[in-house]
Scaffold this active site. Structure first.
Site, mmCIF file in Angstrom:
data_model
loop_
_atom_site.group_PDB
_atom_site.id
_atom_site.type_symbol
_atom_site.label_atom_id
_atom_site.label_comp_id
_atom_site.label_asym_id
_atom_site.label_seq_id
_atom_site.Cartn_x
_atom_site.Cartn_y
_atom_site.Cartn_z
ATOM 1 N N ASP A 86 -44.682 27.030 -116.427
ATOM 2 C CA ASP A 86 -44.445 26.597 -117.805
ATOM 3 C C ASP A 86 -43.074 27.070 -118.275
ATOM 4 O O ASP A 86 -42.491 27.989 -117.705
ATOM 5 C CB ASP A 86 -45.540 27.145 -118.718
ATOM 6 C CG ASP A 86 -45.651 26.378 -120.024
ATOM 7 O OD1 ASP A 86 -45.251 25.194 -120.052
ATOM 8 O OD2 ASP A 86 -46.135 26.946 -121.023
ATOM 9 N N GLU A 87 -42.568 26.431 -119.331
ATOM 10 C CA GLU A 87 -41.242 26.748 -119.894
ATOM 11 C C GLU A 87 -40.172 26.687 -118.806
ATOM 12 O O GLU A 87 -39.237 27.495 -118.756
ATOM 13 C CB GLU A 87 -41.252 28.129 -120.568
ATOM 14 C CG GLU A 87 -42.320 28.326 -121.620
ATOM 15 C CD GLU A 87 -42.120 27.466 -122.873
ATOM 16 O OE1 GLU A 87 -41.080 26.773 -122.964
ATOM 17 O OE2 GLU A 87 -42.995 27.478 -123.761
#
Length: 217
Positions: A86-87
């Protein structure tokens, strides 16, 4: 065959929710994975969703090496079938290349989630490299909306309610809520037209362009 997947969308389009759902779906089928994140709004080493979901994760710092981490874990007897990242916009180009190497050399699936462009409408280096290398690039179907009702394409940064277009690229903040006081640093999703004009919801309301919330829901 393993693949490198990149799921992208603006802020507030459900990327972290989908990341957690992806991990859940694969784990439910007996697969073993690891979750990574960087600069999550919920704090270090956690993936958090605006729907209230949270999950512990491994924090990706600037010197983190995915290849060394995974090979080291496998050498010690761990099983890794997939990675949820994620990110991913905050990863370096080199770290994205390490993820691609894990897919190609070790047949480990990688599911990366991130924003394409920063608050200046420029591509994040990590996202740019993911677009270049990913086997599949998926634009999330849950569209975030600008205050005007059009599809939001850009993430605007506001400081004490005022939109800014310069400053540090990585500044953690959340999407501003219409019924709450302006945060010191926050973000708002806007269509291209209103991002170009620096016309946020608060400013539009101040000049009577958006006197009432749009009738959605």
């Amino acid at each position: 065959m393993a693949e490198l997947h990149f799921f992208t969308g603006t802020m507030d389009s459900g990327k972290s929710t989908l990341a957690l759902q992806t991990d859940h779906n694969h784990a439910a089928r007996g697969r073993v994975g690891q979750i990574f994140t960087a600069h999550d709004r919920g704090g270090p080493a956690v993936v958090s969703s605006r729907l209230g979901l949270r999950r512990d994760a491994l924090e990706v710092t600037g010197d983190f090496d995915f290849w060394a981490h995974v090979v080291g874990s496998l050498t010690q007897g761990a099983r890794i079938d997939y990675l949820v990242c994620d990110e991913a916009q905050f990863y370096s180009a080199a770290q994205v290349e390490q993820l691609a190497k894990l897919v190609d050399e070790l047949q480990i699936d990688v599911f990366a989630f991130g924003i394409l462009t920063d608050f200046r409408t420029l591509l994040f280096p990590g996202s740019a490299r993911l677009v270049e290398l990913a086997d599949r690039v998926n634009v999330l179907q849950v569209e975030a909306l600008c205050w005007c009702g059009k599809r939001a394409l850009h993430n605007a940064r506001t400081e004490s309610g005022v939109m800014v277009t310069d400053g540090e690229v990585v500044v953690v903040g959340d999407v501003d809520m219409a019924d709450e006081p302006a945060a010191e640093v926050a973000y708002e999703v806007l269509c291209r037209q209103h991002h170009r004009r620096r016309l946020t919801a608060a400013r539009a309301k101040a000049v009577s362009l958006a006197p009432e919330p749009l009738p959605f829901g």
